[in-house]
Design a protein around this motif. Structure first.
Motif, PDB file in Angstrom:
ATOM      1  N   MET A 243      26.506  30.555  29.865  1.00 39.52           N
ATOM      2  CA  MET A 243      25.786  29.585  30.500  1.00 39.52           C
ATOM      3  C   MET A 243      24.486  29.167  29.850  1.00 39.52           C
ATOM      4  N   THR A 244      24.760  27.832  29.766  1.00 42.43           N
ATOM      5  CA  THR A 244      23.426  27.220  29.316  1.00 42.43           C
ATOM      6  C   THR A 244      22.253  27.085  30.267  1.00 42.43           C
ATOM      7  N   ILE A 245      20.826  27.491  30.307  1.00 39.96           N
ATOM      8  CA  ILE A 245      20.172  27.517  31.184  1.00 39.96           C
ATOM      9  C   ILE A 245      19.312  26.059  30.958  1.00 39.96           C
ATOM     10  N   LEU A 246      19.065  25.948  29.855  1.00 45.61           N
ATOM     11  CA  LEU A 246      18.218  24.683  29.490  1.00 45.61           C
ATOM     12  C   LEU A 246      18.782  23.950  28.432  1.00 45.61           C
TER      13      LEU A 246
ATOM     14  N   ASP B  23      12.249  28.493  39.811  1.00 48.32           N
ATOM     15  CA  ASP B  23      13.494  28.590  38.862  1.00 48.32           C
ATOM     16  C   ASP B  23      13.020  28.572  37.483  1.00 48.32           C
ATOM     17  N   ILE B  24      12.013  28.102  37.120  1.00 50.99           N
ATOM     18  CA  ILE B  24      11.307  28.171  36.010  1.00 50.99           C
ATOM     19  C   ILE B  24       9.842  28.520  36.149  1.00 50.99           C
ATOM     20  N   SER B  25       9.237  29.366  35.516  1.00 55.09           N
ATOM     21  CA  SER B  25       7.823  29.893  35.621  1.00 55.09           C
ATOM     22  C   SER B  25       7.255  29.858  34.221  1.00 55.09           C
TER      23      SER B  25
ATOM     24  N   GLU C 179      14.610  31.963  36.701  1.00 57.63           N
ATOM     25  CA  GLU C 179      15.905  32.147  35.876  1.00 57.63           C
ATOM     26  C   GLU C 179      15.243  31.923  34.295  1.00 57.63           C
ATOM     27  N   LEU C 180      14.219  31.197  34.251  1.00 56.20           N
ATOM     28  CA  LEU C 180      13.705  31.023  32.876  1.00 56.20           C
ATOM     29  C   LEU C 180      12.220  31.135  32.958  1.00 56.20           C
ATOM     30  N   LEU C 181      11.778  31.792  32.036  1.00 56.26           N
ATOM     31  CA  LEU C 181      10.168  32.144  31.969  1.00 56.26           C
ATOM     32  C   LEU C 181       9.712  31.696  30.746  1.00 56.26           C
TER      33      LEU C 181
END
Length: 529
Positions: free
Chosen positions: A1-4, A89-91, A172-174
């Motif tokens: 699955m594509t996160i970004l 969700d994005i940090s 989900e994305l760092l």
């Protein structure tokens, strides 16, 4: 699955009626559980690209293209959606934790803010989550740290707190923006290992921004190489490192300080010597300022440095490297013997020391912080001439022009201010300020750690050239052991104020004797793969 999924991203800034384009049509994607590295030199557009993902660039930025997080468009998104995604969700983890953490708030309050905002956690529930996070990122005895302020932590501990804050809401994305640049090699290795473990345990994806390709080789699945706002090459990490196609990527990969310094001439003059040097700072408490103990910054250090010789001083932050050098310069008090060119300088008056000040100069780590923003390049370089006079009787303008050419700067730029120069150029200004007085000994305190790899190589080459030309003695303080190996004739290894190993650089790098030195070298050269 594509996160970004970033597609055709363009970012421009309007300033003083002019528009400059920072990012020019960048496209890349990050899959679930994947680590993608954005690499390139300062000003290539890496951080601007990252901040664009959740619209953190402010009103001055004009952003075009598409940034989709799990299919949702972020560019032009409503504030409500952006607030939900940011920090949840994005940090982000930023490069310098001391400027990212609030100096007025305790760790508990800073970590608790995000938990209250995104999860509604307060009181005991928030405290339990904070303790779990601090334990997870390797903070020892986290209960005792809850009331601590950022200045009470070491650099590595502050970076761990930043990671804990980023992980607080299970992102989900760092996005890690140069998270290890300011850290010692052992701490750097620990932080990278920690991120890898957390990524695996939490199932996160990671966007890693850096100019250090040695980290990327070990850490990233895919690489995007940026130059002047564009991605000039991208692909699997193993493929890029094995067979780089673009000339810029090839240049980045080859940018490493190599070789050895020129041998010291037989019978070279001894410039400075320290014998049994001890620097202890008293710990005073109470109204009467009673001394209850000492911070033992340096214990019993003895060494000498000759003309044309470089003595490298290595060790982790807080080991006493800079304190030792400042004592030799007579800028802080110490016990023990200090001689300069055969003269015992311990009892010298301030007036008598003035001549010594012109012959011993220092270049600091941060070329922006060490240059006055209110002074022109010419004023900065000539400041010492106003105090000590020109060492060879030349007019001030002529002396400034000559030393600028010597360090690779155009004298036509001498009326500019520091902010108008790049990082590498600012460091050349700092070197010129030291060299204009024609010193015998130069203390180099982490002079390359804030610079890109290619600029590091240029500065090391410049320092070697100046040493060769003027027979300079260098005290070279650094945590970059590859640069130390390329620069140094002798090496002093320090730990918590003690000299744990000292000797010829070639012997110490070939066969370190103490466990601490072995650990230090293993961390540095294992990162290099």
């Amino acid at each position: 699955m594509t996160i970004l999924d970033v597609n055709g991203l363009k970012v421009s800034f309007r300033q003083d009626g002019q528009v400059s384009q920072a990012v020019k049509g960048v496209s890349f994607s990050i899959e679930e559980g994947e680590t993608v590295a954005l690499v390139g030199e300062s000003g290539s557009g890496k951080s601007v690209t990252a901040l664009s993902t959740v619209s953190l660039l402010g009103d001055a930025a004009m952003v075009e293209g598409s940034v989709r997080y799990k299919g949702q468009e972020m560019i032009g998104a409503q504030d409500k959606l952006l607030r939900k995604v940011r920090g949840n969700d994005i940090s982000f983890i930023f490069q310098e934790p001391m400027t990212s953490l609030n100096p007025l708030h305790t760790l508990e309050k800073q970590l608790g803010e995000s938990l209250a905002l995104h999860q509604g956690l307060t009181g005991d529930a928030a405290r339990a989550r904070i303790l779990d996070l601090l334990h997870k990122v390797g903070i020892r005895d986290p209960e005792s740290r809850l009331s601590a302020y950022p200045h009470q932590l070491s650099g590595g501990q502050r970076q761990r707190v930043m990671i804990a804050m980023a992980l607080a809401n299970g992102p989900e994305l760092l996005i890690a923006d140069e998270p290890t640049t300011a850290l010692d090699v052992t701490i750097q290795a620990q932080i990278l290992e920690l991120l890898a473990e957390l990524k695996e345990a939490e199932g996160m994806s990671l966007l890693f921004i850096t100019h250090d390709l040695t980290i990327v080789r070990k850490f990233a699945d895919k690489v995007c190489v940026m130059k002047n706002g564009e991605i000039v090459e991208h692909g699997r990490t193993s493929e890029i490192f094995a067979d780089p196609q673009h000339p810029y990527t090839q240049m980045l990969l080859s940018a490493e300080s190599t070789g050895l310094p020129d041998p010291v001439a037989p019978g070279a003059e001894e410039i400075a010597r320290a014998d049994g040097l001890r620097i202890w700072f008293p710990i005073q408490k109470g109204f009467m300022k009673k001394t209850v103990g000492h911070v033992k910054a340096v214990n019993d250090a003895s060494f000498s440095v000759r003309a044309g010789e470089t003595v490298g001083i290595v060790g982790e932050s807080g080991s006493g490297k800079t304190t030792l050098a400042l004592a030799v310069m007579r800028l802080i008090g110490s016990e023990g013997g200090i001689t300069y060119r055969g003269q015992d300088v311990r009892g010298w008056s301030t007036r008598r020391l003035r001549k010594l000040r012109s012959e011993i100069q220092i270049v600091f780590q941060d070329p922006f912080g060490s240059l006055s923003p209110r002074m022109t390049c010419e004023q900065i370089i000539a400041e010492g001439l106003g105090v000590h006079g020109s060492p060879d009787g030349k007019p001030k303008d002529q002396a400034v022009d000559e030393v600028m050419r010597e360090v690779g700067l155009d004298p036509a730029t001498k009326h500019r201010y520091p902010h108008e120069f790049s990082g590498g150029q600012r460091q050349r200004i700092a070197i010129a300020r030291a060299m204009v007085l024609r010193p015998k000994l130069v203390v180099l305190d982490e002079p390359t750690s804030a610079l890109d790899m290619t600029v590091q190589v240029q500065i090391v080459d410049l320092l070697r050239e100046l040493q060769r030309k003027y027979d300079l003695a260098f005290l070279f303080i650094s945590h970059d052991l590859k640069v130390v190996r390329a620069m140094s004739h002798k090496v002093i290894v320090m730990k918590q104020g003690d000299v744990v190993e000292m000797g010829e650089a070639s012997e110490i790098f070939a066969a370190p004797k103490t466990e601490y030195t072995q650990k230090l070298f293993a961390a540095a050269f294992d990162l290099a793969g």
